[in-house]
Design an enzyme around this catalytic site. Structure first.
Site, PDB file in Angstrom:
ATOM      1  N   GLY A  27       0.810  -1.207   0.000  1.00 36.58           N
ATOM      2  CA  GLY A  27       0.000   0.000   0.000  1.00 36.58           C
ATOM      3  C   GLY A  27       0.846   1.260   0.000  1.00 36.58           C
ATOM      4  O   GLY A  27       1.879   1.343  -0.671  1.00 36.58           O
ATOM      5  N   SER A  28       0.403   2.239   0.778  1.00 36.13           N
ATOM      6  CA  SER A  28       1.026   3.562   0.703  1.00 36.13           C
ATOM      7  C   SER A  28       2.431   3.629   1.275  1.00 36.13           C
ATOM      8  O   SER A  28       3.130   4.614   1.046  1.00 36.13           O
ATOM      9  CB  SER A  28       0.131   4.588   1.400  1.00 36.13           C
ATOM     10  OG  SER A  28      -1.073   4.755   0.678  1.00 36.13           O
TER      11      SER A  28
END
Length: 510
Positions: free
Chosen positions: A222-223
């Site tokens: 993810g981020s």
């Protein structure tokens, strides 16, 4: 001699020669590997007849041997206070098998390692039973405790996750926690039936307590992968930390009708925003756009500079390589073969989705390299090898994996962005009074539907290091399952931030 007798004689001669060749092969060529094979019952029984060396964290043993009154003479013991906490690293010693450090350092622990030759010779001359050597780990007991208890208290009995902490300047692994865990004492029993039943029960557990998630579980990062994307963008020379970067409410990459959004974060809505704002609020539109600007080849090169698509840990077996896609398979109906990532697919990799996958160890390495002014060190768990009398035989020397994973200038710019993300953005749960902390949250969607729309809950990540300008510790937290938490509570900052903070404070002794 008639023909039938001659044929039988020649056949018997060939059988005899084959038998001699096999005996020679087994006794001389393969004897070494058979002696080292943990499945060799004679070797296993012989190793139990002498005191196995200790596995230590600091001055405290986390695995030791005690005399017992049975055929094996010594029982492997893991002190109950830390047995589950350290089990994913120490592994276990079972009759005929070992895992973890018990396996990788078996020669030292049994005393058969060439480094212990002089010690064995002295013991022989004294008429004393040879003892195994000790293995001192790099783990920081306080950091390991903070990591394990943080996972346990945050996730509850049904949760799953992992934490890795690294000393950026050396590569020492200061914490490696995997949850849930197991009690290795149950597997070390000298009762084969009890040990076998304990293993079968653990192996059948759907939560996989025997799995060291720190090195064997790959998930969408993810981020947190936006650190890699930002590094590639700055290294390309197209962007710098003080620049305005593309943003927007949504972004439609070239070649697709699919739009990437920002989960309602209004700070990301303007067409152009400060790079710091994009990092602070984890703007998907920005980092998808940056990945497209950089292109798949440079994105892959940057990921691999940090260690993706490779393995690096030598002290434990079983590490899986974290993945940045090297190509895409083309269906046979379209001609077969492979192709480069499209720009639409590259945009997804820029926010840690598509087929990008990472272990907690790998994200800790990315974070540690940025903290170490761009130099990536090989992670290691064995700090020292000692004799049974605690004389040091070998101390591990830090090894550089990539001196320029990013330039020192790029690392400095990334550090500034990550400090502002803790001070003013989504990573604020990791803030420590009086210390500049750099950090980044990550929440990775799994499946096509959002959790709020009835889909599976996301994975939550958090990475950080401190102090920002002279880092002593870099941390990666991965939350795989948090079933006791509501859908909206599963976020990297909310769940992972406090755990990372506790680990950093333990190392910094705050």
């Amino acid at each position: 001699m008639n023909k039938p007798i001659r044929a039988v004689s020649i056949f018997c001669m060939f059988l005899f020669l084959a038998l001699m060749a096999n005996v020679t092969y087994v006794q001389f060529v393969k004897s070494g590997s058979y002696n080292k094979d943990p499945r060799n019952a004679r070797v296993a029984e012989a190793s139990y007849s002498r005191e196995r060396g200790q596995i230590m964290v600091g001055d405290e043993p986390v695995a030791t041997s005690k005399p017992v009154d049975d055929r094996y003479k010594y029982l492997r013991v893991y002190p109950p206070a830390g047995a589950r906490m350290f089990a994913p690293v120490t592994g276990y010693l079972q009759l005929g098998s070992q895992t973890g450090i018990e396996r990788s350092q078996n020669a030292v622990l049994t005393g058969s390692d060439p480094q212990l030759f002089v010690t064995r010779l002295v013991d022989l001359l004294k008429g004393e039973t040879a003892q195994g050597g000790n293995v001192v780990l790099t783990l920081d007991a306080a950091a390991q405790k903070a990591a394990f208890e943080g996972l346990r208290d945050t996730l509850g009995p049904e949760g799953e996750g992992s934490v890795v902490a690294i000393e950026p300047k050396t590569g020492k692994v200061l914490a490696m926690a995997s949850y849930p865990s197991y009690d290795p004492n149950e597997l070390a029993s000298h009762d084969p039936a009890a040990a076998s039943q304990a293993y079968k029960s653990l192996d059948a557990d759907e939560q996989e307590p025997l799995l060291n998630r720190a090195i064997r579980t790959r998930l969408f990062p993810g981020s947190t992968f936006k650190l890699v994307t930002a590094a590639a963008a700055i290294e390309s020379g197209k962007y710098h930390a003080g620049d305005q970067v593309p943003a927007g409410t949504t972004y439609q990459p070239p070649g697709t009708s699919h739009e990437i959004g920002n989960d309602g974060r209004g700070q990301c809505s303007p067409a152009k925003i400060e790079f710091a704002t994009a990092m602070e609020w984890s703007c998907n539109t920005t980092f998808a756009h940056l990945a497209v600007d950089v292109g798949p080849e440079k994105m892959r090169a940057q990921a691999e500079a940090f260690g993706f698509n490779n393995t690096s840990l030598l002290d434990l077996q079983g590490q899986v390589a974290s993945v940045y896609p090297t190509s895409v398979d083309v269906p046979d109906s379209e001609g077969g073969g492979t192709r480069e990532l499209s720009l639409a697919e590259t945009a997804q990799t820029g926010i840690g989705q598509n087929t990008v996958q990472s272990t907690p160890l790998q994200m800790a390495m990315v974070t540690a390299a940025i903290a170490n002014q761009g130099t990536l060190m090989r992670p290691y768990l064995v700090d020292k090898v000692q004799t049974a009398g605690f004389n040091v035989l070998r101390t591990t020397e830090p090894e550089t994996l990539n001196e320029h994973a990013v330039s020192a200038q790029t690392a400095g710019e990334l550090t500034d962005l990550l400090v502002s993300t803790v001070a003013d953005g989504t990573a604020s749960p990791a803030a420590i009074d009086g210390v500049d902390v750099a950090g980044k949250t990550g929440t990775a969607q799994r499946g096509d539907s959002l959790c709020s729309a009835g889909g599976k809950p996301p994975y939550a990540w958090f990475v950080s290091f401190a102090p920002a300008q002279d880092a002593q510790v870099a941390v990666a937290v991965m939350i795989e399952e948090a079933p006791d938490r509501a859908c909206g509570e599963i976020a990297g900052g909310q769940l992972g931030g406090p755990i990372a903070k506790a680990v950093m404070e333990a190392v910094l002794k705050k």
